[in-house]
Scaffold this motif. Sequence first.
Motif, mmCIF file in Angstrom:
data_model
loop_
_atom_site.group_PDB
_atom_site.id
_atom_site.type_symbol
_atom_site.label_atom_id
_atom_site.label_comp_id
_atom_site.label_asym_id
_atom_site.label_seq_id
_atom_site.Cartn_x
_atom_site.Cartn_y
_atom_site.Cartn_z
ATOM 1 N N LYS A 109 69.602 96.875 42.268
ATOM 2 C CA LYS A 109 69.486 98.308 42.529
ATOM 3 C C LYS A 109 68.573 98.578 43.718
ATOM 4 C CE LYS A 109 67.265 102.419 40.680
ATOM 5 N NZ LYS A 109 66.372 102.942 39.628
ATOM 6 N N ILE A 133 75.056 89.560 39.835
ATOM 7 C CA ILE A 133 75.467 90.896 39.403
ATOM 8 C C ILE A 133 76.033 90.822 37.980
ATOM 9 C CG2 ILE A 133 75.881 91.767 41.728
ATOM 10 C CD1 ILE A 133 78.864 91.292 41.290
ATOM 11 N N TRP A 163 75.196 93.990 35.922
ATOM 12 C CA TRP A 163 75.869 95.140 36.512
ATOM 13 C C TRP A 163 77.375 95.082 36.274
ATOM 14 C CZ3 TRP A 163 79.765 95.636 40.055
ATOM 15 C CH2 TRP A 163 80.001 96.924 40.544
ATOM 16 N N ARG A 194 82.588 97.010 34.179
ATOM 17 C CA ARG A 194 83.014 97.605 35.446
ATOM 18 C C ARG A 194 84.529 97.716 35.497
ATOM 19 N NH1 ARG A 194 79.562 100.540 37.031
ATOM 20 N NH2 ARG A 194 78.843 100.227 34.912
ATOM 21 N N PHE A 202 77.124 102.826 42.392
ATOM 22 C CA PHE A 202 76.277 101.880 41.665
ATOM 23 C C PHE A 202 75.978 102.372 40.268
ATOM 24 C CE2 PHE A 202 73.622 98.239 41.614
ATOM 25 C CZ PHE A 202 72.570 98.547 40.779
#
Length: 311
Positions: free
Chosen positions: A27, A55, A58, A62, A296
């Motif tokens: 981030k 990642i 994250w 997704r 993001f």
Amino acid sequence: MDGSEIRCWDELIPDALGLIFSNLSLKDKLTVIPRICKSWRKAVMGPYCWQEIDIEEWSCRRQPEELDRMLQMLITRSSGSPRKLCVCDIPNDAIFSFIADHAGSLQTLQLPRSKISDSIVEQVAGKMSAITVLDLTYCGKIGARALEAFGKNCKLLVGLRRNMHPSDVGLYKFCQDDEAHAIAATMPKLKHLEIAYMLITTEGILDILSGCRELESLDVRGCWNVKLDEKFLDEKCSGLKVLGPSIMDSLDDSSDYSDSSGYSAWMFSTDQLYDGESSDGVWDDEQRLEELELRFYEGFDEEDDYGEEFE
């Protein structure tokens, strides 16, 4: 003013700044550092920040297009030469093919819960010959063919994680000794192997022990058909640390894969957003930065467990 040395952090060369920034969170590198000053923005756009791309957190939950864009952006920033890539839930073969085509220098590749196929691994494994550590945990769509392809092309492979989730054991009715044979036949330099909760028999494990003579640790927890004789291990596999096949005292079926191994220490060490532009001027348009921030954070909300880390 008092005669003490003034440190001009913005005057450090981009390579030095990049190494420093590589310790920051994803981030911060994407949404904070680029806004500080031009020299920091230039550094974070360079390859030294992205030799290790992690990642994994994250990438959970997704959308394919989001993951595709992020991977293309970060691998491009690395100048196509990252040493390590950690990403989970790769949804299709196309994204994996992109990784193979543009990150051939990878030494550590972690792909837990990814939906890649045997056929794509067979097609592109030859482009990933530098891999030494490979994580295929919970990758249910691949089998012996993919393991054989990795083994034949990744001659330096020393660590493999091929754990399955305990709650999925009942889904696989067929014996997976063919995977054990693929490991034994093509990965002779393995030092650390995790194959917890796979449907492998004692014969499959003996095959591995015969073919992988350099093994130092073996995780066979949950492999209920495996019966290893302690005397045999002492005589034939001196120094080998074996975990399992008995289950741990307590097991949370909803636990993440990251707690599934007692030998995790060896794991050491999209439409393109920028269209190949040079680092100068990448963030000149403030709207592009705002778009990246929105992308993001997209998908994070109060009910999303993975959003808590950024609160």
